[in-house]
Motif scaffolding. Structure first.
Motif, short mmCIF file in Angstrom:
data_model
loop_
_atom_site.label_atom_id
_atom_site.label_comp_id
_atom_site.label_asym_id
_atom_site.label_seq_id
_atom_site.Cartn_x
_atom_site.Cartn_y
_atom_site.Cartn_z
N UNK A 83 0.81 -1.21 0.00
CA UNK A 83 0.00 0.00 0.00
C UNK A 83 0.84 1.25 0.00
N UNK A 84 1.93 1.27 0.76
CA UNK A 84 2.81 2.43 0.79
C UNK A 84 3.39 2.71 -0.58
N UNK A 85 3.61 1.65 -1.36
CA UNK A 85 4.17 1.82 -2.70
C UNK A 85 3.21 2.44 -3.69
N UNK A 86 1.92 2.46 -3.38
CA UNK A 86 0.92 3.04 -4.29
C UNK A 86 0.66 4.51 -4.02
N UNK A 87 1.31 5.10 -3.01
CA UNK A 87 1.01 6.47 -2.62
C UNK A 87 1.53 7.49 -3.63
N UNK A 88 0.69 8.45 -3.99
CA UNK A 88 1.10 9.60 -4.77
C UNK A 88 1.82 10.59 -3.87
N UNK A 89 2.51 11.57 -4.47
CA UNK A 89 3.09 12.66 -3.69
C UNK A 89 1.95 13.35 -2.93
N UNK A 90 2.18 13.62 -1.64
CA UNK A 90 1.15 14.22 -0.81
C UNK A 90 0.09 13.24 -0.35
N UNK A 91 0.27 11.95 -0.63
CA UNK A 91 -0.71 10.95 -0.28
C UNK A 91 -0.68 10.57 1.19
N UNK A 92 -1.71 9.86 1.61
CA UNK A 92 -1.84 9.44 3.01
C UNK A 92 -2.09 7.94 3.09
N UNK A 93 -1.31 7.26 3.91
CA UNK A 93 -1.50 5.84 4.19
C UNK A 93 -2.13 5.71 5.57
N UNK A 94 -3.34 5.12 5.62
CA UNK A 94 -4.05 4.93 6.88
C UNK A 94 -3.95 3.46 7.27
N UNK A 95 -3.36 3.20 8.43
CA UNK A 95 -3.25 1.83 8.93
C UNK A 95 -4.42 1.56 9.86
N UNK A 96 -5.27 0.64 9.43
CA UNK A 96 -6.42 0.23 10.22
C UNK A 96 -6.41 -1.29 10.23
N UNK A 97 -5.24 -1.83 10.53
CA UNK A 97 -4.99 -3.23 10.21
C UNK A 97 -5.02 -4.17 11.40
N UNK A 98 -5.09 -3.64 12.62
CA UNK A 98 -5.09 -4.52 13.78
C UNK A 98 -3.85 -5.38 13.88
N UNK A 99 -2.71 -4.82 13.47
CA UNK A 99 -1.46 -5.57 13.49
C UNK A 99 -1.05 -5.88 14.93
N UNK A 100 -0.56 -7.09 15.19
CA UNK A 100 0.02 -7.35 16.51
C UNK A 100 1.37 -6.65 16.63
N UNK A 101 1.76 -6.35 17.85
CA UNK A 101 3.07 -5.73 18.06
C UNK A 101 4.18 -6.72 17.69
N UNK A 102 5.31 -6.14 17.32
CA UNK A 102 6.48 -6.96 17.04
C UNK A 102 6.57 -7.48 15.63
N UNK A 103 5.73 -6.99 14.72
CA UNK A 103 5.80 -7.41 13.32
C UNK A 103 6.52 -6.31 12.52
N UNK A 104 7.77 -6.54 12.11
CA UNK A 104 8.51 -5.49 11.41
C UNK A 104 7.93 -5.20 10.04
N UNK A 105 7.79 -3.93 9.75
CA UNK A 105 7.22 -3.47 8.49
C UNK A 105 8.17 -2.42 7.91
N UNK A 106 8.53 -2.53 6.65
CA UNK A 106 9.49 -1.60 6.04
C UNK A 106 8.73 -0.53 5.26
#
Length: 541
Positions: free
Chosen positions: A415-438
């Motif tokens: 999803x981060x790779x699809x962002x346009x300049x000035x875009x916004x990424x909203x995380x509403x994913x319920x991710x557990x802690x400790x999961x590395x994301x780049x």
């Protein structure tokens, strides 16, 4: 005590552990005496309660759930259900005048008492019952209450759905800081090229830690109550961790692995500012911290720090007339993100919504396709595999907003790779802690992109949704898929758990024998919506 339609008994579904079909006793709900309210209590009738995927999670975790860590469910069963509409039926003497029999109420289930979090419908008794007993923890006392009045004309199912809709609403309302904290703890790190970034905002902090400071940094931080200095980032990180920071400013180029380590020093509700050009490389982030800890990430490649706080770099709302991509739109919360966007008059013009399951994609088109067309929006329902080509065709410069509604690290990174300049990424994913994301944090300053997220909601968020409902700008019944009586609760839980119904299910505890019934079977005339009149007919059998 004032008495209003207070029966001698009430019925409810106890949860003592086990699987979905183990809820209740001997496969059914329980009937028990209903005592009058005590002086500090109010008893309310549960007019409707909606099923949430969180209910499924609680059942599956059982005694392992953190909220039950100090409780023996076998001896003290829970009553689940946190999305509900209430009517007051009896008022204890200490609440006379503030609450009256017949008052209709909405409820915010996540409450804080003496600094400790509780959730009605989890560790406190909830709405899978005919009645609920409320006390000062919920009713307010000297504090703001967690209940609020609702209009007579709004259906009980709609009131029950305010809670999940408010969680989505909170994602687009200011939910983290966008300015440095007055009197807080500040870490200022100066890296390569950092001396070119002017410190052109007021010095707010009470305590400052400087790393690799230049003369400008020393002069700027001089007014703080205390200033501690360290010569280099690696030496600072090698020392034992002290208290965390409210704000971290990285001024100049900092290696990605050091940004990761410094982010770990940011407290809940903290703000990270990337000032100056950064290495164009991915930074490993614990994505759960962005939405559960309400972290704010801002940046600038401009000449001064103040540029990072310009309003356009701090937006939360979806871009008017833009392109929105919702990854994971087929589930219950994804549908709410989609529904909200479709009904926004000043929202996105094009909405791309994905689901991996064909049945859910069909349901999205059936439930929201006509509404989108009526509102002049382009809605495209996609399988994940079709997203790259569709984005290239409809948003060649990238999407203005991307919402990720799935606990999937790969999906967040994509999803981060699809962002346009000035875009916004909203995380509403319920991710557990400790999961590395780049994530490409360098784009915050370089392209003005925004990484944000939220979890939960407040009474104000529910009222904001209710205001849109009463103004005719959002019809929550468009996401109501089925109804049932109190006895249908196990079937409803199973339908949600198995994904057979991704829209909302409303349980009406006043009806005992109504089976789980799709709304279409009750509205054979082809009409849509779900009103108070529909509920009255349902109650009459």
């Amino acid at each position: 005590m004032t008495k209003h339609d207070l029966p001698d008994t009430t019925r409810f579904w106890p949860f003592a552990g086990g699987d979905l079909r183990d809820i209740g006793e001997d496969g059914g709900f329980v009937e028990a005496p209903l005592a009058p309210p005590g002086p500090d209590e109010v008893i309310a009738r549960v007019d409707a309660a909606c099923v949430c995927s969180s209910d499924i999670k609680v059942i599956r975790m059982g005694a392992a759930h953190p909220l039950f860590s100090e409780r023996d469910l076998a001896k003290e069963p829970a009553v689940l259900g946190h999305e509900m509409a209430l009517t007051v039926v009896a008022v204890g003497e200490n609440w006379q005048g503030r609450y009256r029999p017949g008052d209709r109420l909405g409820l915010q289930p996540a409450i804080t008492v003496a600094g400790r979090r509780h959730t009605i419908g989890m560790d406190l008794p909830g709405g899978f019952a005919q009645h609920i007993r409320l006390d000062a923890r919920t009713l307010g006392g000297d504090d703001e209450p967690y209940v609020f009045p609702v209009p007579d004309q709004v259906s009980a199912a709609t009131i029950a759905m305010l809670e999940p809709y408010s969680c989505v609403e909170a994602a687009y309302r200011p939910n983290c800081r966008t300015g440095l904290k007055q009197g807080g703890r500040l870490l200022l790190v100066t890296g390569d090229g950092g001396d070119a970034v002017a410190l052109d905002v007021a010095m707010p902090a009470g305590e400052v830690t400087l790393v690799a400071a230049d003369q400008a940094a020393e002069a700027w931080t001089a007014p703080a109550k205390s200033v501690e200095q360290h010569p280099a980032v690696d030496r600072f990180l090698a020392e034992p961790e002290g208290p965390g920071f409210d704000d971290i400013i990285l001024r100049g180029r900092i290696p990605p692995e050091q940004i990761t380590a410094l982010l770990d020093r940011l407290d809940r509700g903290g703000l990270l500012v990337l000032a100056g050009a950064q290495e164009q490389a991915l930074v490993t982030v614990d994505a759960a911290r962005i939405h559960y800890h309400a972290l704010s990430l801002l940046g600038t490649e401009g000449a001064g720090l103040a540029d990072a706080f310009r309003p356009e770099r701090c937006r939360f709302e979806l871009k008017a007339g833009g392109v929105l991509l919702i990854l994971g739109a087929g589930g219950a919360m994804g549908r709410i993100h989609l529904h909200r966007a479709v009904e926004m008059a000043d929202g996105p013009a094009t909405i791309l919504a994905t689901s991996r399951k064909p049945a859910r994609r069909r349901a999205l088109e059936e439930d929201f396709g006509q509404l989108a067309r009526r509102n002049g929006k382009r809605l495209v329902i996609l399988d994940d595999a079709d997203v790259p080509a569709t984005v290239r065709e409809l948003a060649p410069g990238g999407c203005d907003d991307v919402v990720v509604v799935a606990p999937d690290v790969g999906l967040i990174e994509t999803g981060a790779g699809y962002l346009a300049a000035g875009g916004m990424l909203v995380l509403f994913s319920g991710m557990p802690f400790g999961k590395p994301c780049r994530l490409p944090l360098w784009r915050i300053g370089h392209d003005g992109v925004r990484f944000t997220g939220s979890s939960g909601s407040a009474v104000a968020d529910q009222i904001a949704v209710l205001d849109r409902v009463t103004a005719g700008r959002l019809d929550l019944a468009g996401n109501l898929q089925a109804v049932g009586g109190l006895g249908a609760l196990p079937d409803a839980l199973e339908a949600v758990a198995e994904g057979r119904l991704s829209g909302k299910i409303a349980i009406y505890p006043g009806r005992l024998d109504l089976p789980l019934t799709p709304l279409g079977e009750l509205r054979r005339d082809g009409s849509t919506g779900w009103s108070r009149d529909d509920e009255a007919r349902l109650a009459a059998g």
